[in-house]
Design an enzyme around this catalytic site. Structure first.
Site, PDB file in Angstrom:
ATOM      1  N   LYS A 178      52.776  39.051  20.211  1.00 51.85           N
ATOM      2  CA  LYS A 178      53.316  38.851  18.867  1.00 51.85           C
ATOM      3  C   LYS A 178      52.448  37.804  18.153  1.00 51.85           C
ATOM      4  O   LYS A 178      52.644  36.604  18.298  1.00 51.85           O
ATOM      5  CB  LYS A 178      54.769  38.363  18.900  1.00 51.85           C
ATOM      6  N   GLU A 252      52.136  26.095  26.269  1.00 56.72           N
ATOM      7  CA  GLU A 252      51.005  25.250  25.855  1.00 56.72           C
ATOM      8  C   GLU A 252      51.373  24.694  24.494  1.00 56.72           C
ATOM      9  O   GLU A 252      51.397  25.430  23.499  1.00 56.72           O
ATOM     10  CB  GLU A 252      49.726  26.092  25.749  1.00 56.72           C
ATOM     11  N   CYS A 286      44.924  21.683  19.040  1.00 57.52           N
ATOM     12  CA  CYS A 286      45.913  21.001  19.888  1.00 57.52           C
ATOM     13  C   CYS A 286      45.284  19.869  20.670  1.00 57.52           C
ATOM     14  O   CYS A 286      45.922  18.876  20.949  1.00 57.52           O
ATOM     15  CB  CYS A 286      46.568  22.006  20.822  1.00 57.52           C
ATOM     16  N   GLU A 386      52.045  14.634  15.767  1.00 60.50           N
ATOM     17  CA  GLU A 386      50.894  15.526  15.606  1.00 60.50           C
ATOM     18  C   GLU A 386      50.783  15.913  14.119  1.00 60.50           C
ATOM     19  O   GLU A 386      51.702  16.508  13.558  1.00 60.50           O
ATOM     20  CB  GLU A 386      51.115  16.777  16.456  1.00 60.50           C
TER      21      GLU A 386
HETATM   22  P1  NAD Z   1      54.606  27.400  15.909  1.00 55.25           P
HETATM   23  O1  NAD Z   1      55.301  26.867  17.091  1.00 55.25           O
HETATM   24  O2  NAD Z   1      55.242  27.269  14.599  1.00 55.25           O
HETATM   25  O3  NAD Z   1      54.296  28.952  16.111  1.00 55.25           O
HETATM   26  C1  NAD Z   1      53.552  29.458  17.199  1.00 55.25           C
HETATM   27  C2  NAD Z   1      53.881  30.919  17.410  1.00 55.25           C
HETATM   28  O4  NAD Z   1      55.223  31.028  17.868  1.00 55.25           O
HETATM   29  C3  NAD Z   1      53.825  31.787  16.173  1.00 55.25           C
HETATM   30  O5  NAD Z   1      53.426  33.088  16.552  1.00 55.25           O
HETATM   31  C4  NAD Z   1      55.273  31.789  15.697  1.00 55.25           C
HETATM   32  O6  NAD Z   1      55.573  32.919  14.907  1.00 55.25           O
HETATM   33  C5  NAD Z   1      56.011  31.816  17.002  1.00 55.25           C
HETATM   34  N1  NAD Z   1      57.329  31.196  17.035  1.00 55.25           N
HETATM   35  C6  NAD Z   1      57.747  30.078  16.408  1.00 55.25           C
HETATM   36  N2  NAD Z   1      59.019  29.801  16.745  1.00 55.25           N
HETATM   37  C7  NAD Z   1      59.400  30.735  17.643  1.00 55.25           C
HETATM   38  C8  NAD Z   1      60.602  30.987  18.372  1.00 55.25           C
HETATM   39  N3  NAD Z   1      61.662  30.175  18.263  1.00 55.25           N
HETATM   40  N4  NAD Z   1      60.646  32.065  19.199  1.00 55.25           N
HETATM   41  C9  NAD Z   1      59.574  32.868  19.343  1.00 55.25           C
HETATM   42  N5  NAD Z   1      58.420  32.695  18.662  1.00 55.25           N
HETATM   43  C10 NAD Z   1      58.335  31.644  17.825  1.00 55.25           C
HETATM   44  O7  NAD Z   1      53.167  26.693  15.927  1.00 55.25           O
HETATM   45  P2  NAD Z   1      51.951  26.899  14.895  1.00 55.25           P
HETATM   46  O8  NAD Z   1      52.202  26.068  13.705  1.00 55.25           O
HETATM   47  O9  NAD Z   1      51.627  28.337  14.718  1.00 55.25           O
HETATM   48  O10 NAD Z   1      50.742  26.286  15.761  1.00 55.25           O
HETATM   49  C11 NAD Z   1      50.441  24.972  15.795  1.00 55.25           C
HETATM   50  C12 NAD Z   1      50.954  24.324  17.066  1.00 55.25           C
HETATM   51  O11 NAD Z   1      50.405  24.961  18.213  1.00 55.25           O
HETATM   52  C13 NAD Z   1      50.538  22.876  17.202  1.00 55.25           C
HETATM   53  O12 NAD Z   1      51.642  22.103  17.637  1.00 55.25           O
HETATM   54  C14 NAD Z   1      49.454  22.909  18.264  1.00 55.25           C
HETATM   55  O13 NAD Z   1      49.280  21.699  18.945  1.00 55.25           O
HETATM   56  C15 NAD Z   1      49.929  23.993  19.136  1.00 55.25           C
HETATM   57  N6  NAD Z   1      48.819  24.526  19.948  1.00 55.25           N
HETATM   58  C16 NAD Z   1      48.781  24.248  21.283  1.00 55.25           C
HETATM   59  C17 NAD Z   1      47.728  24.721  22.070  1.00 55.25           C
HETATM   60  C18 NAD Z   1      47.682  24.427  23.543  1.00 55.25           C
HETATM   61  O14 NAD Z   1      46.962  25.131  24.235  1.00 55.25           O
HETATM   62  N7  NAD Z   1      48.406  23.461  24.058  1.00 55.25           N
HETATM   63  C19 NAD Z   1      46.717  25.492  21.490  1.00 55.25           C
HETATM   64  C20 NAD Z   1      46.777  25.761  20.126  1.00 55.25           C
HETATM   65  C21 NAD Z   1      47.843  25.278  19.371  1.00 55.25           C
END
Ligand code: NAD
Length: 481
Positions: A178, A252, A286, A386
């Protein structure tokens, strides 16, 4: 050529969406719509999970030998390698990553992951026999975990998809991906390559959708494991659902990593390194090391050098090869970063370069000025939360013990670096900082080694044999002597 799409990749073909909602992909640079794609609904997820379930329960993929699956992924790798430029361009278009970063990491790193996982899978102990403590043989098998829900964020879309899909496939799982609503376009190209490589129907299914529909996927009874990359807030929700259902889950999540500059570091090399580790992908990373720790004795020198270097970075059109900092992914992200810049000033930190307002020469696009704060105390919100943009905090420390204490004074534990002329001193710091990955005078991810977070940065590891193992269940088969 239009990039518009009107279907999802489900069960090996292109399936019309259940609903009629559309998602607009908007260029963060021009603010113009560059493509429309269908927005997935619960019904589309149900169809994708049903296809993945069928492919897992009845299809050939989990029943093939590891060598047969490896051969298909080798074909996929070859096809992927031939399209890296196109992949990089799509990612730059949809989320505004500077083309220099897209061509360095956004497209090539996923391909390097595929190759690294192939190497690991060729040597992996899929089935091994040991002599047990009763003196009789025990066979230990790695079996596929089942149907995997892979949920990536928008910031490094292919990077975070490939880290899940490739080990899942090599292990014999089937997958529903997704993608984030901001970044669907790269996944359409990926689907074409998987199809061309001969990945059987239903083994990978892709439905782009938002959070609510994402949660439907997470809680779907047909899913055995959730592999998530994204914010810590969403990770907590997903972990709660998986805990309730006793589903396997790997997370992650976010970070607020620290780079420790020791007094004997080569300053020019350190600043060059920090420009990358702190500001790659316009700070939307991240692992970004946005807390820069400098000794009180060396503080003014580090602040001045960093302010000068960051102030000189080229901000602008992400398609321009000279650009070092592109726009934020969306207006809401631009506003979020600007709020933190204002908050830092309210908290008493001092801006030494940047600040709020559009960068010079730009009047459209979701840009922010790369900003460095000095006089930051680690208890300030700009040092604890962050920000996910090009905003750095330089924090003074008394001695090495104090630097380690500050680095560890964080809810997160994802990454970090130490910059020093003495590798042994650097290793000593690396051993003491509680983070899943750490670099001494460098931070280049290596896909042969595990990656992931301590504390609120996640649960589980990606990459390496450990990352492949996360897609397997272990079975012990006791044998007669
Ligand atoms: P987000 O959590 O808003 O969304 C991430 C994904 O999850 C999207 O596809 C979103 O549609 C989906 N999503 C959100 N809430 C959900 C739920 N309750 N159930 C199922 N799916 C859900 O994050 P973002 O703004 O897209 O990305 C940025 C974040 O990702 C930052 O916090 C960053 O640090 C983190 N990140 C971590 C890593 C790592 O490897 N640790 C790598 C890249 C990004």
């Amino acid at each position: 050529m239009t990039l518009d799409r009107d279907a999802f990749y489900i069960d090996g073909g292109w399936a019309a969406p259940v609903g009629s909602n559309l998602l607009q992909v908007v260029s963060p640079h021009s603010e113009e719509v560059v493509a429309t794609v269908p927005e997935g609904s619960a019904g589309d997820i149900d169809a994708a999970v049903a296809a993945a379930r069928r492919a897992f329960d009845e299809g050939p993929w989990p029943r093939m030998s590891p060598a047969e699956r490896i051969a298909v992924i080798e074909a996929f790798s070859g096809l992927y390698a031939a399209r890296l430029g196109e992949m990089a361009d799509l990612i730059t278009l949809e989320m505004g990553s500077p083309t220099s970063f897209s061509n360095l990491a956004q497209a090539p790193a996923p391909w390097m992951q595929i190759e690294a996982f192939l190497t690991i899978a060729r040597e992996f102990p899929w089935e091994s026999t040991r002599v047990g403590n009763l003196g009789t043989p025990v066979m230990v098998r790695h079996e596929p975990v089942g149907v995997v829900a892979a949920i990536p964020p928008w910031n490094v879309p292919q990077f975070t998809i490939m880290s899940k899909v490739v080990p899942a496939l090599l292990a014999g799982c089937t997958v529903v991906v997704k993608p984030a609503p901001e970044t669907p376009l790269d996944t359409y190209l990926m689907a074409e390559l998987l199809q061309e490589a001969g990945v059987p129907a239903g083994v990978v299914n892709i439905v782009t959708a938002g959070r609510e529909v994402g949660e439907h996927l997470v809680s779907h009874p047909g899913v055995d494991k959730v592999a998530f990359t994204g914010s810590t807030a969403a990770g907590r929700k997903i972990a709660a659902i998986c805990g309730q259902q006793l589903k396997r889950v790997s997370l992650e999540l976010g970070g607020k990593s620290a780079a420790i500059v020791l007094d004997d570091a080569d300053l020019a090399k350190t600043i060059e390194g920090l420009k990358f580790t702190a500001l790659m992908n316009s700070g939307q990373a991240c692992v970004a090391q946005t807390r820069i720790l400098a000794s009180r004795a060396n503080y003014a020198t580090v602040v001045d050098a960093l302010a000068q270097a960051v102030g000189a970075m080229v901000v602008g059109d992400p398609a321009d090869p000279a650009t070092e900092i592109g726009p934020m992914v969306a207006q809401r992200q631009q506003e979020r970063v600007e709020k933190y810049i204002a908050l830092g000033q309210e908290e008493g930190a001092r801006i030494v370069t940047g600040g709020n307002g559009m960068p010079e020469g730009l009047d459209t696009g979701w840009y922010v000025r790369p900003t460095v704060f000095a006089d930051v105390d680690n208890s300030m919100r700009i040092a604890q939360e962050e920000i996910f943009g090009p905003v750095l905090s330089v924090i003074p420390y008394d001695d090495v013990d104090d630097a380690v204490r500050i680095a560890n004074d964080s809810d997160y534990g994802l990454a970090g670096t130490v910059w020093t002329g003495d590798q042994e001193a650097g290793l000593d710091v690396a051993r003491r900082v509680r983070a899943g990955t750490y670099g001494v005078n460098t931070y280049t991810m290596d896909f042969a080694a595990p990656f992931g977070g301590f504390k609120a940065s996640g649960i589980g590891r990606e990459f390496g044999a450990e990352g492949l193992g996360q897609y397997t269940e272990l079975k012990s088969v006791y044998l007669e002597g």
